[in-house]
Design a protein around this motif. Structure first.
Motif, PDB file in Angstrom:
ATOM      1  N   THR A 180       0.824  -1.219   0.000  1.00 32.92           N
ATOM      2  CA  THR A 180       0.000   0.000   0.000  1.00 32.92           C
ATOM      3  C   THR A 180       0.851   1.259   0.000  1.00 32.92           C
ATOM      4  O   THR A 180       0.572   2.217  -0.739  1.00 32.92           O
ATOM      5  CB  THR A 180      -0.936   0.005   1.226  1.00 32.92           C
ATOM      6  N   ASP A 181       1.895   1.273   0.820  1.00 34.01           N
ATOM      7  CA  ASP A 181       2.749   2.463   0.900  1.00 34.01           C
ATOM      8  C   ASP A 181       3.483   2.706  -0.414  1.00 34.01           C
ATOM      9  O   ASP A 181       3.690   3.861  -0.811  1.00 34.01           O
ATOM     10  CB  ASP A 181       3.747   2.327   2.050  1.00 34.01           C
ATOM     11  N   CYS A 182       3.850   1.640  -1.117  1.00 30.54           N
ATOM     12  CA  CYS A 182       4.548   1.782  -2.404  1.00 30.54           C
ATOM     13  C   CYS A 182       3.617   2.340  -3.480  1.00 30.54           C
ATOM     14  O   CYS A 182       4.050   3.104  -4.356  1.00 30.54           O
ATOM     15  CB  CYS A 182       5.108   0.439  -2.849  1.00 30.54           C
ATOM     16  N   ASP A 187       5.242   6.584  -9.913  1.00 32.72           N
ATOM     17  CA  ASP A 187       5.474   5.459 -10.819  1.00 32.72           C
ATOM     18  C   ASP A 187       6.839   5.668 -11.476  1.00 32.72           C
ATOM     19  O   ASP A 187       6.951   6.259 -12.551  1.00 32.72           O
ATOM     20  CB  ASP A 187       4.360   5.421 -11.869  1.00 32.72           C
ATOM     21  N   CYS A 188       7.888   5.150 -10.823  1.00 33.86           N
ATOM     22  CA  CYS A 188       9.240   5.389 -11.303  1.00 33.86           C
ATOM     23  C   CYS A 188      10.141   4.197 -10.967  1.00 33.86           C
ATOM     24  O   CYS A 188       9.738   3.270 -10.256  1.00 33.86           O
ATOM     25  CB  CYS A 188       9.820   6.662 -10.676  1.00 33.86           C
ATOM     26  N   LYS A 189      11.343   4.225 -11.471  1.00 33.99           N
ATOM     27  CA  LYS A 189      12.301   3.138 -11.293  1.00 33.99           C
ATOM     28  C   LYS A 189      12.525   2.823  -9.820  1.00 33.99           C
ATOM     29  O   LYS A 189      12.568   1.652  -9.423  1.00 33.99           O
ATOM     30  CB  LYS A 189      13.622   3.517 -11.958  1.00 33.99           C
ATOM     31  N   GLU A 190      12.682   3.858  -9.007  1.00 30.18           N
ATOM     32  CA  GLU A 190      12.967   3.650  -7.588  1.00 30.18           C
ATOM     33  C   GLU A 190      11.827   2.922  -6.884  1.00 30.18           C
ATOM     34  O   GLU A 190      12.053   2.033  -6.050  1.00 30.18           O
ATOM     35  CB  GLU A 190      13.244   4.993  -6.901  1.00 30.18           C
ATOM     36  N   THR A 191      10.596   3.255  -7.236  1.00 29.12           N
ATOM     37  CA  THR A 191       9.437   2.593  -6.631  1.00 29.12           C
ATOM     38  C   THR A 191       9.361   1.135  -7.064  1.00 29.12           C
ATOM     39  O   THR A 191       9.109   0.245  -6.254  1.00 29.12           O
ATOM     40  CB  THR A 191       8.139   3.308  -7.033  1.00 29.12           C
ATOM     41  N   HIS A 192       9.615   0.883  -8.334  1.00 30.19           N
ATOM     42  CA  HIS A 192       9.572  -0.496  -8.840  1.00 30.19           C
ATOM     43  C   HIS A 192      10.647  -1.354  -8.167  1.00 30.19           C
ATOM     44  O   HIS A 192      10.399  -2.513  -7.820  1.00 30.19           O
ATOM     45  CB  HIS A 192       9.775  -0.507 -10.358  1.00 30.19           C
ATOM     46  N   LEU A 193      11.832  -0.775  -7.968  1.00 34.87           N
ATOM     47  CA  LEU A 193      12.910  -1.492  -7.288  1.00 34.87           C
ATOM     48  C   LEU A 193      12.548  -1.771  -5.833  1.00 34.87           C
ATOM     49  O   LEU A 193      12.830  -2.855  -5.305  1.00 34.87           O
ATOM     50  CB  LEU A 193      14.204  -0.686  -7.354  1.00 34.87           C
TER      51      LEU A 193
END
Length: 213
Positions: A180-182, A187-193
């Motif tokens: 949920t926090d993510c 919507d970017c590379k850091e979030t996906h990682l």
């Protein structure tokens, strides 16, 4: 992508036949299947140590929920033989081209809205049993589709030989992960990682709980 009752019956029957070999003639143990939802968009994300898991993970799911299809992307080379390709498709597998396969990606997204999908975040098999890094694309897919994510760990299958008797292995399903926090992040590379790293940490945690094989 929907499956008829006949196809679901065939997939379940096939997995039970395979399961008889795994759990009857050998010692394939299933732990944590109470965490598996009976319906809805579900991603079963597992470490990848052997080719056996592509048939034994569906068996573990269908042992808990008979007639539930378990869809899975598979490299397109496996479908080169028409007979084998037909068999794999009947069980819920679909081909994925090497590199970026937009059509397969769209199929995955559509399935994760309502179906159960099996995926290996490492993207490649580690026969030594070591857990590799997760693919950032899996984090992006989770961010976009937001399924119920079930971390899954396997041990022992990389030591199996066919045919064999009394071989030990275990699959362990963890509790659904909360991202949920993510999802509140960009919507970017850091979030996906961040998402895929949290997923791989959960799989590592399950592996740490399991006896070495």
């Amino acid at each position: 992508m929907k499956a008829s009752l006949l196809r679901r019956f065939w997939a379940t029957f096939s997995s039970y036949v395979i399961g008889l070999y795994a759990s009857g003639l050998n010692r394939f143990r299933i732990v944590g299947c109470q965490h598996l939802p009976a319906s809805g968009g579900v991603l079963i994300a597992s470490n990848h140590i052997s080719g056996y898991e592509t048939v034994l993970l569906p068996f573990a799911v269908q042992w808990r929920h008979p007639l539930q299809m378990v869809w899975a992307p598979a490299k397109e080379e496996l479908f080169a033989n028409p007979l084998l390709g037909f068999l794999f498709r009947s069980w819920g597998a679909f081909p994925v081209k090497r590199g970026r396969d937009v059509r397969a990606g769209n199929t995955l997204s559509d399935l994760l809205a309502t179906e159960t999908v099996m995926l290996f975040p490492e993207g490649t098999r580690h026969k030594d049993g070591a857990l590799g890094k997760g693919n950032r694309g899996v984090g992006k897919m989770i961010y976009d589709t937001r399924p119920v994510v079930i971390p899954t760990a396997l041990v022992g299958l990389n030591q199996w030989k066919f045919p064999g008797l009394g071989q030990r292995a275990e699959v362990r399903f963890g509790a659904p992960l909360d991202f949920t926090d993510c999802y509140e992040l960009d919507d970017c590379k850091e979030t996906h990682l961040l998402i895929v790293e949290r997923l791989m940490a959960a799989i590592a945690g399950l592996l740490a709980e399991m006896p070495s094989k």
